[in-house]
Design a protein around this motif. Structure first.
Motif, PDB file in Angstrom:
ATOM      1  N   ASP A  65       0.859  -1.183   0.000  1.00 35.14           N
ATOM      2  CA  ASP A  65       0.000   0.000   0.000  1.00 35.14           C
ATOM      3  C   ASP A  65       0.892   1.229   0.000  1.00 35.14           C
ATOM      4  O   ASP A  65       2.123   1.124  -0.047  1.00 35.14           O
ATOM      5  N   LEU A  66       0.309   2.411   0.084  1.00 33.08           N
ATOM      6  CA  LEU A  66       1.079   3.650   0.004  1.00 33.08           C
ATOM      7  C   LEU A  66       2.035   3.804   1.187  1.00 33.08           C
ATOM      8  O   LEU A  66       3.168   4.275   1.022  1.00 33.08           O
ATOM      9  N   GLU A  67       1.602   3.396   2.365  1.00 30.40           N
ATOM     10  CA  GLU A  67       2.480   3.501   3.529  1.00 30.40           C
ATOM     11  C   GLU A  67       3.710   2.607   3.357  1.00 30.40           C
ATOM     12  O   GLU A  67       4.845   3.008   3.658  1.00 30.40           O
ATOM     13  N   GLU A  82       6.142   4.085   0.888  1.00 34.07           N
ATOM     14  CA  GLU A  82       7.003   5.117   1.491  1.00 34.07           C
ATOM     15  C   GLU A  82       8.248   4.476   2.102  1.00 34.07           C
ATOM     16  O   GLU A  82       9.355   4.999   1.966  1.00 34.07           O
ATOM     17  N   ILE A 142       0.263   0.237  -5.670  1.00 35.54           N
ATOM     18  CA  ILE A 142      -0.002   1.677  -5.722  1.00 35.54           C
ATOM     19  C   ILE A 142      -0.135   2.058  -7.185  1.00 35.54           C
ATOM     20  O   ILE A 142       0.332   1.341  -8.081  1.00 35.54           O
ATOM     21  N   THR A 143      -0.760   3.188  -7.447  1.00 37.62           N
ATOM     22  CA  THR A 143      -0.967   3.640  -8.823  1.00 37.62           C
ATOM     23  C   THR A 143       0.290   4.343  -9.350  1.00 37.62           C
ATOM     24  O   THR A 143       1.192   4.720  -8.584  1.00 37.62           O
ATOM     25  N   GLU A 145       0.325   7.304 -10.518  1.00 36.09           N
ATOM     26  CA  GLU A 145       0.277   8.666  -9.987  1.00 36.09           C
ATOM     27  C   GLU A 145       0.854   8.724  -8.565  1.00 36.09           C
ATOM     28  O   GLU A 145       1.573   9.669  -8.214  1.00 36.09           O
ATOM     29  N   GLN A 146       0.566   7.722  -7.762  1.00 34.20           N
ATOM     30  CA  GLN A 146       1.110   7.681  -6.402  1.00 34.20           C
ATOM     31  C   GLN A 146       2.623   7.481  -6.421  1.00 34.20           C
ATOM     32  O   GLN A 146       3.353   8.103  -5.642  1.00 34.20           O
ATOM     33  N   GLU A 178       4.357  10.720  -7.434  1.00 34.73           N
ATOM     34  CA  GLU A 178       4.407  11.665  -6.319  1.00 34.73           C
ATOM     35  C   GLU A 178       5.527  11.289  -5.341  1.00 34.73           C
ATOM     36  O   GLU A 178       6.232  12.160  -4.819  1.00 34.73           O
ATOM     37  N   LEU A 179       5.701   9.993  -5.095  1.00 40.58           N
ATOM     38  CA  LEU A 179       6.789   9.543  -4.232  1.00 40.58           C
ATOM     39  C   LEU A 179       8.159   9.909  -4.830  1.00 40.58           C
ATOM     40  O   LEU A 179       9.064  10.334  -4.107  1.00 40.58           O
TER      41      LEU A 179
END
Length: 343
Positions: free
Chosen positions: A118-120, A123, A159-160, A162-163, A166-167
């Motif tokens: 996931d996004l977390e 990261e 994640i996409t 786009e995500q 951004e990262l």
């Protein structure tokens, strides 16, 4: 392109008419270069093309075979590491203490090579790897890093695009070119096939690259090879031929970020002639790219007055000299004022 307009009547003498045409033709030709006229070389040192060697996954054969052989030939590569992957962790000191001293460049391949849940977690995988590399390299200020997304199984990357983008922006990462059709062993098996990429770059005066994983290990004999290990009898001749192309000025073999920075700065730079006399030339180099991240040198090519054989290039406190060849001098410069003095 606009050309001079020639008008005449039936009263214009034929001789005069032809003279007008000749003058018009001369006026429409290319402008003659003048002392001080300066352009930015397409690639560093005015080489014809750029070529990148990229190594994935932090395999032991990188420091056992690839890096020593590249160092012998004065070649540079980009090494995409996974700090929490077993093969890397076992030999972490090699990567953190020895390899940065060779001039090779470390790059982000995520922390574990296992994908993202996931996004977390992304990261941690992406941002954490960037933080780790910057800590290892300990540069005076943060620099751009290259990012190569690892190949993972279906459903392992959650994640996409786009995500991810951004990262990459958040952590100042530059996505490398895709693996498609550029993988050693997987796509390309012979020296000739790999050199075809270099020839393609030279022909287009552009950039090409090769992505490798393992390299055949003979000593020490561990009884197994790293993933997709490229045979030494393919890899060593490849390095030799790339070195030959480099020595001839046909290829600039560098790392991904240095190539990226040069290309961005080249497109964002203009050179203005402030003064041009027989005694000296003063140039102003302006670059609109963000200097926090785009702070490399560019190779400039300047026309100089007849009779100049050598040129002293001054910028700030820096001084260097260069030979004149065919009426031009080539030199590296940063944004700012540059003074050329001939002799």
């Amino acid at each position: 392109m606009l050309r001079p307009t020639v008008s005449f009547s039936h009263r214009t003498p034929m001789k005069k008419y032809w003279m007008i045409l000749m003058l018009a033709a001369l006026g429409s030709g290319p402008a003659v270069a003048a002392p001080g006229d300066t352009k930015v070389a397409k690639w560093k040192d005015d080489r014809t093309a750029a070529f990148l060697l990229m190594f994935d996954d932090g395999w032991p054969s990188h420091w056992q075979v690839a890096i020593p052989e590249m160092t012998k030939r004065g070649l540079i590569g980009t090494f995409y590491i996974n700090p929490e992957k077993g093969e890397y962790k076992k030999f972490e000191e090699k990567w953190t203490k020895e390899i940065p001293q060779t001039g090779m460049v470390l790059a982000n391949h995520t922390m574990t090579h296992k994908g993202v849940t996931d996004l977390e977690n992304a990261e941690y995988e992406v941002g954490g790897c960037a933080e780790y590399i910057r800590k290892v390299t300990a540069k005076p200020k943060p620099e751009l890093l290259s990012y190569g997304q690892p190949g993972v199984g279906e459903g392992k990357w959650n994640i996409t695009k786009e995500q991810l983008d951004e990262l990459l922006r958040k952590h100042h990462l530059i996505d490398r070119p895709p693996f498609n059709d550029h993988g050693a062993v997987y796509h390309l098996q012979t020296t000739e096939q790999m050199m075809a990429l270099a020839e393609k770059a030279i022909g287009a005066k552009g950039m090409e690259y090769l992505i490798l994983h393992g390299v055949e290990r003979k000593e020490p004999d561990w009884g197994y090879q790293d993933f997709w290990a490229l045979k030494q009898d393919v890899f060593f001749p490849l390095l030799d031929r790339l070195k030959e192309k480099s020595d001839k000025g046909e290829l600039w073999i560098t790392d991904h970020i240095t190539q990226h920075k040069y290309e961005v700065q080249r497109e964002a730079t203009a050179v203005k002639v402030l003064r041009a006399t027989r005694e000296g030339i003063e140039l102003e180099v302006k670059c609109t790219a963000n200097p926090q991240w785009y702070d490399g040198v560019l190779t400039l090519i300047s026309e100089v007055p007849d009779g100049w054989k050598k040129v002293t290039i001054s910028q700030g406190d820096a001084r260097t000299t260069a030979d004149v060849k065919d009426g031009v001098v080539k030199f590296d410069a940063l944004p700012g004022v540059v003074l050329l003095t001939g002799r």
